[in-house]
Scaffold this active site. Structure first.
Site, PDB file in Angstrom:
ATOM      1  CB  ALA A 158      13.726  68.895  42.456  1.00  0.00           C
ATOM      2  N   PRO A 159      12.691  70.057  39.701  1.00  0.00           N
ATOM      3  CG  PRO A 159      14.134  70.744  37.975  1.00  0.00           C
ATOM      4  CD  PRO A 159      14.079  70.527  39.461  1.00  0.00           C
ATOM      5  CD1 TRP A 160       8.769  68.515  34.791  1.00  0.00           C
ATOM      6  CD2 TRP A 160      10.264  67.841  33.276  1.00  0.00           C
ATOM      7  NE1 TRP A 160       8.680  69.359  33.705  1.00  0.00           N
ATOM      8  CE2 TRP A 160       9.589  68.971  32.750  1.00  0.00           C
ATOM      9  CE3 TRP A 160      11.248  67.236  32.490  1.00  0.00           C
ATOM     10  CZ2 TRP A 160       9.861  69.506  31.494  1.00  0.00           C
ATOM     11  CZ3 TRP A 160      11.534  67.778  31.241  1.00  0.00           C
ATOM     12  CH2 TRP A 160      10.855  68.895  30.758  1.00  0.00           C
ATOM     13  CE  LYS A 184       6.424  70.078  44.401  1.00  0.00           C
ATOM     14  NZ  LYS A 184       6.261  69.095  43.314  1.00  0.00           N
ATOM     15  N   PRO A 185       9.872  66.558  44.834  1.00  0.00           N
ATOM     16  CG  PRO A 185       9.816  64.258  44.429  1.00  0.00           C
ATOM     17  CD  PRO A 185       9.608  65.282  45.509  1.00  0.00           C
ATOM     18  CD  GLU A 187       3.259  67.753  39.550  1.00  0.00           C
ATOM     19  OE1 GLU A 187       4.275  68.163  40.132  1.00  0.00           O
ATOM     20  OE2 GLU A 187       2.488  68.489  38.912  1.00  0.00           O
ATOM     21  CB  SER A 238       9.768  77.439  34.985  1.00  0.00           C
ATOM     22  OG  SER A 238       8.710  77.526  35.917  1.00  0.00           O
ATOM     23  CB  ALA A 240       6.693  81.334  35.263  1.00  0.00           C
ATOM     24  CD  GLU A 259      20.892  77.235  40.816  1.00  0.00           C
ATOM     25  OE1 GLU A 259      20.936  77.646  39.644  1.00  0.00           O
ATOM     26  OE2 GLU A 259      21.821  77.379  41.623  1.00  0.00           O
ATOM     27  CB  CYS A 293      18.444  74.688  33.112  1.00  0.00           C
ATOM     28  SG  CYS A 293      19.678  73.820  34.098  1.00  0.00           S
ATOM     29  CD  GLU A 389      14.022  77.082  30.266  1.00  0.00           C
ATOM     30  OE1 GLU A 389      13.056  77.318  31.032  1.00  0.00           O
ATOM     31  OE2 GLU A 389      15.117  76.658  30.666  1.00  0.00           O
TER      32      GLU A 389
HETATM   33  P1  NAD Z   1       8.392  74.063  37.025  1.00  0.00           P
HETATM   34  O1  NAD Z   1       8.816  75.420  37.454  1.00  0.00           O
HETATM   35  O2  NAD Z   1       7.116  73.903  36.331  1.00  0.00           O
HETATM   36  O3  NAD Z   1       8.320  73.095  38.306  1.00  0.00           O
HETATM   37  C1  NAD Z   1       9.427  72.940  39.164  1.00  0.00           C
HETATM   38  C2  NAD Z   1       8.924  72.396  40.491  1.00  0.00           C
HETATM   39  O4  NAD Z   1       8.107  73.385  41.106  1.00  0.00           O
HETATM   40  C3  NAD Z   1       8.068  71.132  40.388  1.00  0.00           C
HETATM   41  O5  NAD Z   1       8.370  70.290  41.470  1.00  0.00           O
HETATM   42  C4  NAD Z   1       6.658  71.685  40.515  1.00  0.00           C
HETATM   43  O6  NAD Z   1       5.729  70.745  41.023  1.00  0.00           O
HETATM   44  C5  NAD Z   1       6.882  72.799  41.527  1.00  0.00           C
HETATM   45  N1  NAD Z   1       5.855  73.831  41.531  1.00  0.00           N
HETATM   46  C6  NAD Z   1       5.024  74.211  40.533  1.00  0.00           C
HETATM   47  N2  NAD Z   1       4.217  75.204  40.959  1.00  0.00           N
HETATM   48  C7  NAD Z   1       4.539  75.467  42.232  1.00  0.00           C
HETATM   49  C8  NAD Z   1       4.065  76.384  43.207  1.00  0.00           C
HETATM   50  N3  NAD Z   1       3.079  77.244  42.934  1.00  0.00           N
HETATM   51  N4  NAD Z   1       4.622  76.379  44.449  1.00  0.00           N
HETATM   52  C9  NAD Z   1       5.633  75.521  44.733  1.00  0.00           C
HETATM   53  N5  NAD Z   1       6.116  74.621  43.859  1.00  0.00           N
HETATM   54  C10 NAD Z   1       5.597  74.591  42.612  1.00  0.00           C
HETATM   55  O7  NAD Z   1       9.620  73.479  36.187  1.00  0.00           O
HETATM   56  P2  NAD Z   1       9.698  72.094  35.403  1.00  0.00           P
HETATM   57  O8  NAD Z   1       8.847  72.218  34.184  1.00  0.00           O
HETATM   58  O9  NAD Z   1       9.486  70.972  36.351  1.00  0.00           O
HETATM   59  O10 NAD Z   1      11.255  72.061  35.002  1.00  0.00           O
HETATM   60  C11 NAD Z   1      11.779  72.733  33.935  1.00  0.00           C
HETATM   61  C12 NAD Z   1      12.354  74.085  34.365  1.00  0.00           C
HETATM   62  O11 NAD Z   1      13.369  73.899  35.345  1.00  0.00           O
HETATM   63  C13 NAD Z   1      13.026  74.806  33.218  1.00  0.00           C
HETATM   64  O12 NAD Z   1      12.670  76.168  33.260  1.00  0.00           O
HETATM   65  C14 NAD Z   1      14.507  74.634  33.518  1.00  0.00           C
HETATM   66  O13 NAD Z   1      15.345  75.607  32.962  1.00  0.00           O
HETATM   67  C15 NAD Z   1      14.508  74.672  35.003  1.00  0.00           C
HETATM   68  N6  NAD Z   1      15.738  74.070  35.529  1.00  0.00           N
HETATM   69  C16 NAD Z   1      16.703  74.898  36.032  1.00  0.00           C
HETATM   70  C17 NAD Z   1      17.893  74.357  36.516  1.00  0.00           C
HETATM   71  C18 NAD Z   1      18.966  75.243  37.073  1.00  0.00           C
HETATM   72  O14 NAD Z   1      19.894  74.720  37.661  1.00  0.00           O
HETATM   73  N7  NAD Z   1      18.884  76.545  36.924  1.00  0.00           N
HETATM   74  C19 NAD Z   1      18.085  72.971  36.486  1.00  0.00           C
HETATM   75  C20 NAD Z   1      17.075  72.161  35.970  1.00  0.00           C
HETATM   76  C21 NAD Z   1      15.892  72.725  35.493  1.00  0.00           C
END
Ligand code: NAD
Length: 501
Positions: A158-160, A184-185, A187, A238, A240, A259, A293, A389
């Site tokens: 999950a993201p932050w 895994k939320p 960090e 994200s 990526a 997502e 998002c 974004e």
């Molecule tokens: P992020 O992609 O950087 O990180 C998301 C999660 O992935 C975090 O827990 C991070 O620690 C983990 N992560 C990072 N690298 C990883 C890897 N190599 N392997 C496994 N896990 C890994 O995103 P963020 O910056 O935390 O959140 C913002 C993003 O989330 C934005 O792009 C937003 O649009 C998206 N988001 C989408 C939705 C949706 O429902 N579509 C909802 C909320 C946020």
């Protein structure tokens, strides 16, 4: 200031939740929790490494047979009790969420926490309501029916931006369907996820049904995604990182739910109520400081209304109150971190050479990760500020002439998570809902979500749905069961394989 951080004392024993207990991490790496409003480190914890992920997956695997074998009524009861515990602790959840994210407390009190309680109540009902095709003699000689079975241990990431709501969206449908979960939320914001798991235990869910590993993507996330005992990966984040997670999960043939990011268009036709569009654009762009998002990010206005909407948005943005997230009067808190604030500012600085910053475009103060609500005009459709974004309080406004053009511009990014159209003409509204390629299209509003309806993307915004029965079903696998009704050794269809004997 001192007292508000006392809620963090509960994490003195760590920020991992494995097999029904809070534990310290074992990676040897210390992660600060930073108050984004002041920039101060308010807590530290040791992150999870592969050993904690292995322990959490083992706990989830051990809990699986009994939880999958519980009756729908038993799982429903447990989720109902969880909804009650979450509701009892609403104030605590709101404070910790606000502290770790910098969210205004009124947003936590009125959106994040009640949304999660309602989700738990919804999935308590859903647990007793799995639906499917009716059993029948479809071939004539057999009775066929479908079983919907849990998938196994779900690895969720999950993201932050909405840590508590994301924990709910990931965990609740999965456990309602009889799976067990390792979440895994992010960090930097793990605390309300740990509290959620604790609430599950306190509500009587067996240890191991809900586990949380708080750690980095590289140390904990990738190990979870690769883990052979994880049957499905459910990721929000994200695009990526989603691609990387998808590649790892596909490598071990896991089920996948992604997502991802968004860049939601907000299309204002020339018959729209201008005041409604102005209010809606500001609220839709600034919710959670734009770290949403589905946030409105690209406002396209049909030429006759363009100036009026531009000026109205700029005026309304100027009236938004930035301040201490704990002050109930604060509209807009800081961004989640200084690093993220700098990233958002970078997008705006790069846009200055070819676009106009109408309002905002800077940090209002040195302290904290604040950034002013920002409106940008005169950008080219294909520029970075329109396409990428940004995930901050930054809105781009562009004019269009024909309806065809408005819809084409709305669809002109790789994303497709959410969109809105503003009009009083039912045919225009209906056309927009059909032709805008996004998982959600609002008419004359932007942002609201509800537990009963699905949330999820098209195109680069991913696939899979959160909330609703659609998400519940995604955490099940479908098995066709077929009974022979003839009781004869030589079936009619055997002719196609070998001749008459
Ligand atoms: P992020 O992609 O950087 O990180 C998301 C999660 O992935 C975090 O827990 C991070 O620690 C983990 N992560 C990072 N690298 C990883 C890897 N190599 N392997 C496994 N896990 C890994 O995103 P963020 O910056 O935390 O959140 C913002 C993003 O989330 C934005 O792009 C937003 O649009 C998206 N988001 C989408 C939705 C949706 O429902 N579509 C909802 C909320 C946020």
């Amino acid at each position: 200031m001192g007292n508000r951080f006392q809620v963090l004392d509960r994490f003195a024993d760590g920020a991992q939740y494995i097999g029904g207990e809070i534990r310290p991490g074992g990676s040897g790496k210390v992660q600060p929790i930073v108050d984004p409003a002041s920039g101060d480190t308010v807590h530290r914890y040791t992150t999870a490494g592969p050993a904690e992920v292995d322990a959490a997956v083992a706990a989830a695997r051990a809990a699986l047979p009994d939880w999958a074998g519980a009756t729908p009524a038993e799982r429903s009861d447990a989720l109902r009790r969880l909804a009650a515990v979450l509701a009892e602790r609403a104030g605590d959840f709101a404070r910790v969420e606000s502290l770790q994210c910098g969210k205004p407390i009124k947003l936590c009190n009125e959106f994040d926490v009640p949304g999660t309680v309602d989700n738990a109540a919804f999935f308590a009902g859903a647990a007793r309501h799995l639906q499917g095709q009716s059993a029948g003699e479809y071939s004539g000689d057999h009775t066929s029916y479908v079983r919907r079975e849990p998938i196994g241990v779900i690895g969720s990431i999950a993201p932050w931006n909405y840590p508590l709501q994301m924990a709910g969206w990931k965990i609740l449908p999965a456990i309602a369907a009889g799976n067990t979960v390792v979440l895994k939320p992010a960090e930097i914001t793990p605390l309300t996820s740990v509290m959620f798991a604790q609430a599950a235990t306190d509500a009587g869910l067996p240890p191991g049904v809900v586990n949380v590993v708080s750690g980095t993507g590289r140390d904990a996330g990738e190990h979870l995604v690769r883990h052979p005992d994880v049957a499905m990966v459910s990721f929000t984040g994200s695009t990526a990182v989603g691609k990387r997670v998808g590649a790892l999960a596909t490598d071990s043939v896991k089920r996948l739910h992604l997502e991802l990011g968004g860049k939601a268009p907000f299309v204002v036709f020339d018959d729209a109520d201008p005041e409604a569009a102005i209010q809606g654009a500001v609220a839709g762009a600034l919710i959670n400081s734009g770290q949403d998002c589905t946030a409105a990010t690209r406002v396209y206005v049909q030429r006759p209304l363009y100036r009026r909407i531009l000026e109205g948005i700029a005026d309304t943005m100027a009236g938004v109150r930035l301040g201490d997230p704990f002050d109930p009067a604060t509209d807009l808190g800081p961004l989640v971190s200084q690093a993220h604030r700098d990233r958002v500012a970078g997008f705006v600085e790069r846009a200055r050479s070819h676009a106009t910053v109408v309002t905002g475009g800077k940090a209002p103060c040195e302290q904290g990760a604040y950034y002013l609500p920002t409106l940008i005009a005169d950008a080219a459709q294909h520029s970075e500020i329109v396409q990428a974004e940004i995930f901050g309080p930054v809105l781009v406004i562009l004019p269009f002439d024909t309806d065809d053009e408005g819809i084409a511009l709305a669809n002109d990014t790789p994303y497709g998570l959410a969109a809105s159209a503003w009009t009083r003409d039912v045919f225009r509204a209906n056309r927009a809902t059909r032709e805008i390629a996004a998982g959600c299209v609002w008419i004359n509003d932007h942002i609201p979500i509800i537990s009963e309806m699905p949330h999820g993307g098209y195109r680069a915004s991913g696939f899979g749905k959160d909330m609703s029965m659609y998400s519940f079903e995604e955490y099940t696998q479908v098995k066709h069961v077929m009974f022979d009704n003839t009781a004869v050794a030589r079936k009619d269809w055997h002719r196609t394989v070998f001749g008459d004997r």
